[in-house]
Write a protein that holds these residues in place. Structure first.
Motif, mmCIF file in Angstrom:
data_model
loop_
_atom_site.group_PDB
_atom_site.id
_atom_site.type_symbol
_atom_site.label_atom_id
_atom_site.label_comp_id
_atom_site.label_asym_id
_atom_site.label_seq_id
_atom_site.Cartn_x
_atom_site.Cartn_y
_atom_site.Cartn_z
ATOM 1 N N ILE A 67 0.837 -1.204 0.000
ATOM 2 C CA ILE A 67 0.000 0.000 0.000
ATOM 3 C C ILE A 67 0.867 1.247 0.000
ATOM 4 O O ILE A 67 0.689 2.171 -0.822
ATOM 5 N N SER A 70 2.914 1.634 -3.304
ATOM 6 C CA SER A 70 2.095 2.060 -4.430
ATOM 7 C C SER A 70 1.729 3.544 -4.313
ATOM 8 O O SER A 70 1.775 4.300 -5.299
ATOM 9 N N GLN A 71 1.368 3.974 -3.102
ATOM 10 C CA GLN A 71 1.049 5.391 -2.894
ATOM 11 C C GLN A 71 2.282 6.273 -3.137
ATOM 12 O O GLN A 71 2.192 7.343 -3.757
ATOM 13 N N VAL A 74 2.850 6.750 -6.857
ATOM 14 C CA VAL A 74 1.940 7.727 -7.470
ATOM 15 C C VAL A 74 2.345 9.147 -7.085
ATOM 16 O O VAL A 74 2.315 10.079 -7.919
ATOM 17 N N VAL A 127 -1.615 -3.319 -9.428
ATOM 18 C CA VAL A 127 -0.362 -2.577 -9.296
ATOM 19 C C VAL A 127 0.232 -2.312 -10.676
ATOM 20 O O VAL A 127 0.761 -1.221 -10.950
ATOM 21 N N VAL A 130 -1.419 0.580 -12.071
ATOM 22 C CA VAL A 130 -0.887 1.822 -11.491
ATOM 23 C C VAL A 130 0.411 2.201 -12.181
ATOM 24 O O VAL A 130 0.628 3.365 -12.574
ATOM 25 N N CYS A 134 1.234 5.512 -14.550
ATOM 26 C CA CYS A 134 2.322 6.439 -14.220
ATOM 27 C C CYS A 134 3.350 6.503 -15.355
ATOM 28 O O CYS A 134 3.815 7.593 -15.727
ATOM 29 N N ALA A 156 -4.368 6.486 -11.871
ATOM 30 C CA ALA A 156 -3.395 5.814 -11.009
ATOM 31 C C ALA A 156 -3.881 5.806 -9.569
ATOM 32 O O ALA A 156 -3.745 4.797 -8.857
ATOM 33 N N ASN A 157 -4.453 6.916 -9.111
ATOM 34 C CA ASN A 157 -4.996 6.971 -7.755
ATOM 35 C C ASN A 157 -6.172 6.018 -7.586
ATOM 36 O O ASN A 157 -6.346 5.399 -6.531
ATOM 37 N N ASN A 160 -4.841 2.694 -7.384
ATOM 38 C CA ASN A 160 -4.154 2.592 -6.081
ATOM 39 C C ASN A 160 -5.139 2.312 -4.953
ATOM 40 O O ASN A 160 -4.821 1.599 -3.992
ATOM 41 N N GLU A 161 -6.344 2.845 -5.055
ATOM 42 C CA GLU A 161 -7.376 2.546 -4.063
ATOM 43 C C GLU A 161 -7.755 1.070 -4.115
ATOM 44 O O GLU A 161 -7.971 0.431 -3.076
ATOM 45 N N VAL A 163 -5.746 -1.250 -5.102
ATOM 46 C CA VAL A 163 -4.589 -1.952 -4.521
ATOM 47 C C VAL A 163 -4.715 -1.984 -2.998
ATOM 48 O O VAL A 163 -4.511 -3.033 -2.365
#
Length: 322
Positions: A67, A70-71, A74, A127, A130, A134, A156-157, A160-161, A163
């Motif tokens: 998590i 990945s954040q 981004v 992922v 994401v 990016c 991507a966000n 990411n959520e 993910v």
């Protein structure tokens, strides 16, 4: 000959005492080995179980890191879109991307449960989405196409959520497996402790019964031998009693054999002494008989001498008168 037999009996008794010590040592060693084996098996089992739990906990830490990684990826993309010329941000982005991919590849090798693996496959796919968004934004940035940067960041966000959500699901699955594992370990610990206690009780009971049997097998024949030796000391020497004293224990049987050999030697010595006494008594009787005969003959000879002396005196008296 008797001395040689007694020497051999002493050697046999010495060797059998060593045999008795060997039996006791073997019994004690066997008990220690059995108890130690049980302890080692329990220790190995719990060590393996604890290692598995620690591995599972570390796996959950790596899963949770997905998590954050990945954040961070981004956010680095967002910073790079605002500062295209920053080499350090670009290097950080590439480093974070490699670390994220490496974490997922590592989790694929350590996760053992099918449900968790299926969830990880979904996380890996998300992922990758994401990363693709990016990377696509960075390529547009290099082409000076700034209109799509915000769109790539939004997608991507969004991925990411997904993910984060799928990773939380994965963590819940792993927590469930960890709880089951801990419950299994606890249950196994209780069962293992009960089994160990039962085996310990069985071992102790067996040792007590063996000790009692062993002690009885030694004590009772020794009591018989003591009584036997007491009768020998009182002069009641019966060699045939060795049959009644024969014992299945090697040491006692050897001691009985030694006692029997001693009794046999004593009997032979007493028999020889009795024969010597009989011979001496016969010689004594013969000497007394001859002494009596000689005394009688001596008395006769003395009587004759005395009579001769009287006759000579009478003859001399008669000659003097004439």
């Amino acid at each position: 000959m008797a001395t040689m037999q007694e020497s051999r009996s002493m050697e046999n008794s010495s060797s059998n005492v060593e045999s008795l010590q060997t039996k006791i040592r073997k019994a004690f060693t066997l008990s220690v080995i059995l108890a130690g084996s049980i302890s080692v098996l329990m220790l190995v089992f719990f060590s393996v179980a604890m290692f598995k739990n620690q591995t599972l906990v570390q796996t959950m830490v790596d899963e949770y890191n997905i998590i954050g990684q990945s954040q961070s990826l981004v956010l680095s993309y967002n910073e790079l879109s605002k500062n295209q010329s920053s080499v350090s941000i670009r290097e950080r982005y590439e480093s974070q991307k490699k670390a994220l991919i490496k974490t997922i590849d590592h989790l694929e090798t350590v996760i053992k449960y099918d449900q968790s693996l299926n969830t990880l496959i979904g996380i890996k796919s998300t992922v990758q989405n994401v990363i693709d968004e990016c990377d696509a934004g960075i390529r547009d940035l290099e082409k000076n196409q700034y209109d799509s940067l915000s769109d790539h960041f939004t997608k991507a966000n969004k991925f990411n959520e997904f993910v984060a959500e799928n990773t939380r699901t994965l963590l819940q699955n792993e927590l469930q497996y960890l709880s089951i594992s801990q419950a299994s370990i606890q249950q196994t610990f209780i069962i293992g402790t009960a089994i160990s206690l039962i085996l310990f009780i069985i071992l102790m009971t067996s040792m007590i019964l063996y000790a009692r049997s062993f002690a009885a097998g030694i004590a009772l024949p020794l009591i018989k031998l003591t009584q036997y030796a007491k009768r020998i000391a009182e002069g009641e020497i019966k060699e045939e009693e060795k049959i009644a004293l024969t014992d299945p224990y090697e040491e006692i049987a050897s001691l009985v054999q030694s006692m029997s050999t001693m009794v046999h030697s004593l009997n032979e010595s007493f028999s020889a002494l009795q024969r010597s006494n009989t011979d001496l008594q016969a010689v004594k009787d013969s000497l007394e008989t001859k002494n009596t005969e000689l005394k009688s003959m001596n008395d006769i000879m003395i009587g004759r001498e005395l009579k001769m002396i009287e006759l000579k005196k009478e003859i001399e008296t008669l000659k003097g008168t004439a």
